[in-house]
Scaffold this motif. Structure first.
Motif, PDB file in Angstrom:
ATOM      1  N   THR A   1      -7.493  -0.253   9.851  1.00  0.00           N
ATOM      2  CA  THR A   1      -8.328   0.337   8.804  1.00  0.00           C
ATOM      3  C   THR A   1      -8.086  -0.277   7.434  1.00  0.00           C
ATOM      4  O   THR A   1      -8.935  -0.165   6.567  1.00  0.00           O
ATOM      5  CB  THR A   1      -8.117   1.870   8.701  1.00  0.00           C
ATOM      6  OG1 THR A   1      -6.737   2.125   8.418  1.00  0.00           O
ATOM      7  CG2 THR A   1      -8.534   2.576   9.979  1.00  0.00           C
ATOM      8  N   GLN A   2      -6.909  -0.906   7.218  1.00  0.00           N
ATOM      9  CA  GLN A   2      -6.613  -1.408   5.875  1.00  0.00           C
ATOM     10  C   GLN A   2      -5.972  -2.771   5.826  1.00  0.00           C
ATOM     11  O   GLN A   2      -6.540  -3.713   5.313  1.00  0.00           O
ATOM     12  CB  GLN A   2      -5.678  -0.424   5.155  1.00  0.00           C
ATOM     13  CG  GLN A   2      -6.307   0.914   4.933  1.00  0.00           C
ATOM     14  CD  GLN A   2      -5.347   1.849   4.236  1.00  0.00           C
ATOM     15  OE1 GLN A   2      -4.355   1.440   3.660  1.00  0.00           O
ATOM     16  NE2 GLN A   2      -5.647   3.118   4.283  1.00  0.00           N
TER      17      GLN A   2
ATOM     18  N   ALA B   1       0.059  -6.541   6.428  1.00  0.00           N
ATOM     19  CA  ALA B   1      -0.293  -6.852   7.827  1.00  0.00           C
ATOM     20  C   ALA B   1       0.930  -7.423   8.544  1.00  0.00           C
ATOM     21  O   ALA B   1       1.204  -7.076   9.699  1.00  0.00           O
ATOM     22  CB  ALA B   1      -1.464  -7.835   7.876  1.00  0.00           C
ATOM     23  N   GLY B   2       1.689  -8.263   7.842  1.00  0.00           N
ATOM     24  CA  GLY B   2       2.903  -8.836   8.426  1.00  0.00           C
ATOM     25  C   GLY B   2       3.976  -7.789   8.667  1.00  0.00           C
ATOM     26  O   GLY B   2       4.654  -7.806   9.700  1.00  0.00           O
ATOM     27  N   LEU B   3       4.135  -6.876   7.710  1.00  0.00           N
ATOM     28  CA  LEU B   3       5.123  -5.801   7.865  1.00  0.00           C
ATOM     29  C   LEU B   3       4.770  -4.906   9.052  1.00  0.00           C
ATOM     30  O   LEU B   3       5.647  -4.509   9.826  1.00  0.00           O
ATOM     31  CB  LEU B   3       5.196  -4.950   6.585  1.00  0.00           C
ATOM     32  CG  LEU B   3       5.886  -5.586   5.379  1.00  0.00           C
ATOM     33  CD1 LEU B   3       5.673  -4.708   4.148  1.00  0.00           C
ATOM     34  CD2 LEU B   3       7.369  -5.789   5.648  1.00  0.00           C
ATOM     35  N   ILE B   4       3.496  -4.591   9.184  1.00  0.00           N
ATOM     36  CA  ILE B   4       3.048  -3.742  10.296  1.00  0.00           C
ATOM     37  C   ILE B   4       3.312  -4.453  11.619  1.00  0.00           C
ATOM     38  O   ILE B   4       3.802  -3.854  12.580  1.00  0.00           O
ATOM     39  CB  ILE B   4       1.564  -3.355  10.141  1.00  0.00           C
ATOM     40  CG1 ILE B   4       1.418  -2.376   8.965  1.00  0.00           C
ATOM     41  CG2 ILE B   4       1.015  -2.752  11.433  1.00  0.00           C
ATOM     42  CD1 ILE B   4      -0.022  -2.129   8.535  1.00  0.00           C
ATOM     43  N   SER B   5       3.023  -5.745  11.660  1.00  0.00           N
ATOM     44  CA  SER B   5       3.261  -6.524  12.867  1.00  0.00           C
ATOM     45  C   SER B   5       4.749  -6.497  13.248  1.00  0.00           C
ATOM     46  O   SER B   5       5.099  -6.307  14.412  1.00  0.00           O
ATOM     47  CB  SER B   5       2.782  -7.960  12.606  1.00  0.00           C
ATOM     48  OG  SER B   5       3.434  -8.864  13.441  1.00  0.00           O
TER      49      SER B   5
ATOM     50  N   ALA C   1       3.801   7.458  19.089  1.00  0.00           N
ATOM     51  CA  ALA C   1       2.950   7.966  18.006  1.00  0.00           C
ATOM     52  C   ALA C   1       3.028   7.041  16.793  1.00  0.00           C
ATOM     53  O   ALA C   1       2.007   6.748  16.152  1.00  0.00           O
ATOM     54  CB  ALA C   1       3.366   9.384  17.625  1.00  0.00           C
ATOM     55  N   THR C   2       4.215   6.544  16.480  1.00  0.00           N
ATOM     56  CA  THR C   2       4.392   5.616  15.355  1.00  0.00           C
ATOM     57  C   THR C   2       3.620   4.333  15.619  1.00  0.00           C
ATOM     58  O   THR C   2       2.954   3.800  14.727  1.00  0.00           O
ATOM     59  CB  THR C   2       5.892   5.314  15.125  1.00  0.00           C
ATOM     60  OG1 THR C   2       6.533   6.537  14.769  1.00  0.00           O
ATOM     61  CG2 THR C   2       6.100   4.295  14.024  1.00  0.00           C
ATOM     62  N   ASP C   3       3.684   3.850  16.838  1.00  0.00           N
ATOM     63  CA  ASP C   3       2.958   2.630  17.201  1.00  0.00           C
ATOM     64  C   ASP C   3       1.448   2.828  16.995  1.00  0.00           C
ATOM     65  O   ASP C   3       0.775   1.959  16.447  1.00  0.00           O
ATOM     66  CB  ASP C   3       3.271   2.256  18.659  1.00  0.00           C
ATOM     67  CG  ASP C   3       2.623   0.936  19.050  1.00  0.00           C
ATOM     68  OD1 ASP C   3       2.755  -0.046  18.297  1.00  0.00           O
ATOM     69  OD2 ASP C   3       1.993   0.890  20.119  1.00  0.00           O
ATOM     70  N   ARG C   4       0.941   3.994  17.398  1.00  0.00           N
ATOM     71  CA  ARG C   4      -0.500   4.282  17.211  1.00  0.00           C
ATOM     72  C   ARG C   4      -0.857   4.332  15.727  1.00  0.00           C
ATOM     73  O   ARG C   4      -1.887   3.814  15.299  1.00  0.00           O
ATOM     74  CB  ARG C   4      -0.885   5.604  17.893  1.00  0.00           C
ATOM     75  CG  ARG C   4      -0.984   5.491  19.417  1.00  0.00           C
ATOM     76  CD  ARG C   4      -1.623   6.724  20.041  1.00  0.00           C
ATOM     77  NE  ARG C   4      -0.859   7.940  19.812  1.00  0.00           N
ATOM     78  CZ  ARG C   4       0.157   8.344  20.581  1.00  0.00           C
ATOM     79  NH1 ARG C   4       0.539   7.633  21.630  1.00  0.00           N
ATOM     80  NH2 ARG C   4       0.797   9.465  20.317  1.00  0.00           N
ATOM     81  N   LYS C   5       0.020   4.968  14.916  1.00  0.00           N
ATOM     82  CA  LYS C   5      -0.224   5.055  13.462  1.00  0.00           C
ATOM     83  C   LYS C   5      -0.245   3.665  12.835  1.00  0.00           C
ATOM     84  O   LYS C   5      -1.061   3.381  11.960  1.00  0.00           O
ATOM     85  CB  LYS C   5       0.868   5.890  12.778  1.00  0.00           C
ATOM     86  CG  LYS C   5       0.717   7.382  12.949  1.00  0.00           C
ATOM     87  CD  LYS C   5       1.842   8.098  12.185  1.00  0.00           C
ATOM     88  CE  LYS C   5       2.199   9.405  12.856  1.00  0.00           C
ATOM     89  NZ  LYS C   5       3.549   9.872  12.572  1.00  0.00           N
ATOM     90  N   LEU C   6       0.672   2.806  13.279  1.00  0.00           N
ATOM     91  CA  LEU C   6       0.734   1.445  12.753  1.00  0.00           C
ATOM     92  C   LEU C   6      -0.544   0.671  13.103  1.00  0.00           C
ATOM     93  O   LEU C   6      -1.082  -0.052  12.270  1.00  0.00           O
ATOM     94  CB  LEU C   6       1.966   0.709  13.297  1.00  0.00           C
ATOM     95  CG  LEU C   6       3.310   1.150  12.718  1.00  0.00           C
ATOM     96  CD1 LEU C   6       4.458   0.627  13.566  1.00  0.00           C
ATOM     97  CD2 LEU C   6       3.459   0.687  11.269  1.00  0.00           C
TER      98      LEU C   6
ATOM     99  N   SER D   1       0.833  -1.210   0.000  1.00  0.00           N
ATOM    100  CA  SER D   1       0.000   0.000   0.000  1.00  0.00           C
ATOM    101  C   SER D   1       0.865   1.256   0.000  1.00  0.00           C
ATOM    102  O   SER D   1       1.969   1.271   0.560  1.00  0.00           O
ATOM    103  CB  SER D   1      -0.927   0.022   1.219  1.00  0.00           C
ATOM    104  OG  SER D   1      -0.218   0.431   2.367  1.00  0.00           O
ATOM    105  N   GLU D   2       0.332   2.312  -0.616  1.00  0.00           N
ATOM    106  CA  GLU D   2       1.047   3.600  -0.643  1.00  0.00           C
ATOM    107  C   GLU D   2       1.201   4.157   0.768  1.00  0.00           C
ATOM    108  O   GLU D   2       2.222   4.732   1.115  1.00  0.00           O
ATOM    109  CB  GLU D   2       0.315   4.612  -1.539  1.00  0.00           C
ATOM    110  CG  GLU D   2       0.459   4.298  -3.022  1.00  0.00           C
ATOM    111  CD  GLU D   2       1.901   4.061  -3.480  1.00  0.00           C
ATOM    112  OE1 GLU D   2       2.779   4.894  -3.155  1.00  0.00           O
ATOM    113  OE2 GLU D   2       2.168   3.032  -4.131  1.00  0.00           O
ATOM    114  N   GLU D   3       0.149   3.967   1.595  1.00  0.00           N
ATOM    115  CA  GLU D   3       0.205   4.462   2.985  1.00  0.00           C
ATOM    116  C   GLU D   3       1.325   3.768   3.749  1.00  0.00           C
ATOM    117  O   GLU D   3       2.025   4.383   4.529  1.00  0.00           O
ATOM    118  CB  GLU D   3      -1.120   4.218   3.714  1.00  0.00           C
ATOM    119  CG  GLU D   3      -2.298   4.955   3.129  1.00  0.00           C
ATOM    120  CD  GLU D   3      -3.026   4.184   2.017  1.00  0.00           C
ATOM    121  OE1 GLU D   3      -4.139   4.582   1.683  1.00  0.00           O
ATOM    122  OE2 GLU D   3      -2.479   3.195   1.484  1.00  0.00           O
ATOM    123  N   GLY D   4       1.458   2.465   3.513  1.00  0.00           N
ATOM    124  CA  GLY D   4       2.511   1.699   4.176  1.00  0.00           C
ATOM    125  C   GLY D   4       3.882   2.183   3.759  1.00  0.00           C
ATOM    126  O   GLY D   4       4.758   2.430   4.588  1.00  0.00           O
TER     127      GLY D   4
END
Length: 167
Positions: free
Chosen positions: A156-157, A100-104, A145-150, A38-41
């Motif tokens: 949401t996506q 989802a894996g990258l965010i985790s 803040a980064t943790d909350r954004k993640l 994703s572009e957001e990621g």
């Protein structure tokens, strides 16, 4: 002789640990950005890369306050967390679950950093390192803040997209 070690030694040791960790994270973030679907990621990982450079600069200021050279000490924990991230990038490449894996993986990194900075702040207060505290607090606030954004990005996506079959 270990009994001669003090909280000052532990503080410096932990500072070296997180300094090494931040430098490893700095190297890993562009790879994660390239891997993200994703572009957001992608944007999020690149933005955090810039933030991480600022965090390294602040750590260098803390070393300077202590009159010590800014030197890292191998951090096995961060190496393990980043290796898991690499594994996810390989095993889930091109899959809808990749982001989802990258965010985790990124959150595992953030949680490690949050734990380290929280500890360093408590010790800096205990040791009377008043000038170091705001530098460490600024970084802790960014990590939180980064943790909350993640979390928001996941909820949401990425998590929903990860349920679907590959396109």
């Amino acid at each position: 002789m270990a009994s001669t070690k003090t909280l000052d030694d532990l503080f410096l040791d932990t500072l070296k640990d997180i300094y090494f960790a931040e430098k490893q994270i700095l190297k890993a973030l562009p790879k994660m950005a390239r891997a993200a679907r994703s572009e957001e990621g992608k944007a999020g990982f690149l933005q955090h890369r810039d933030e991480t450079q600022g965090q390294i600069d602040r750590l260098e200021q803390v070393f300077e306050l202590l009159g010590k050279p800014a030197r890292g000490k191998t951090c096995e924990a961060i190496q393990g967390i980043l290796a898991e991230g690499e594994e996810i990038m390989e095993e889930f490449k091109g899959s809808p679950a990749l982001d989802a894996g990258l965010i985790s993986s990124a959150q595992a990194v953030e949680h490690y950093e949050i734990a380290r900075y929280g500890t360093l702040i408590a010790w800096a207060n205990q040791l009377g390192l008043n000038h170091a505290v705001p530098l460490l607090q600024a970084t802790l606030a960014e990590e939180e803040a980064t943790d909350r954004k993640l979390t928001q990005l996941a909820e949401t996506q990425a998590n929903a997209k990860g349920k679907s079959k590959a396109a």
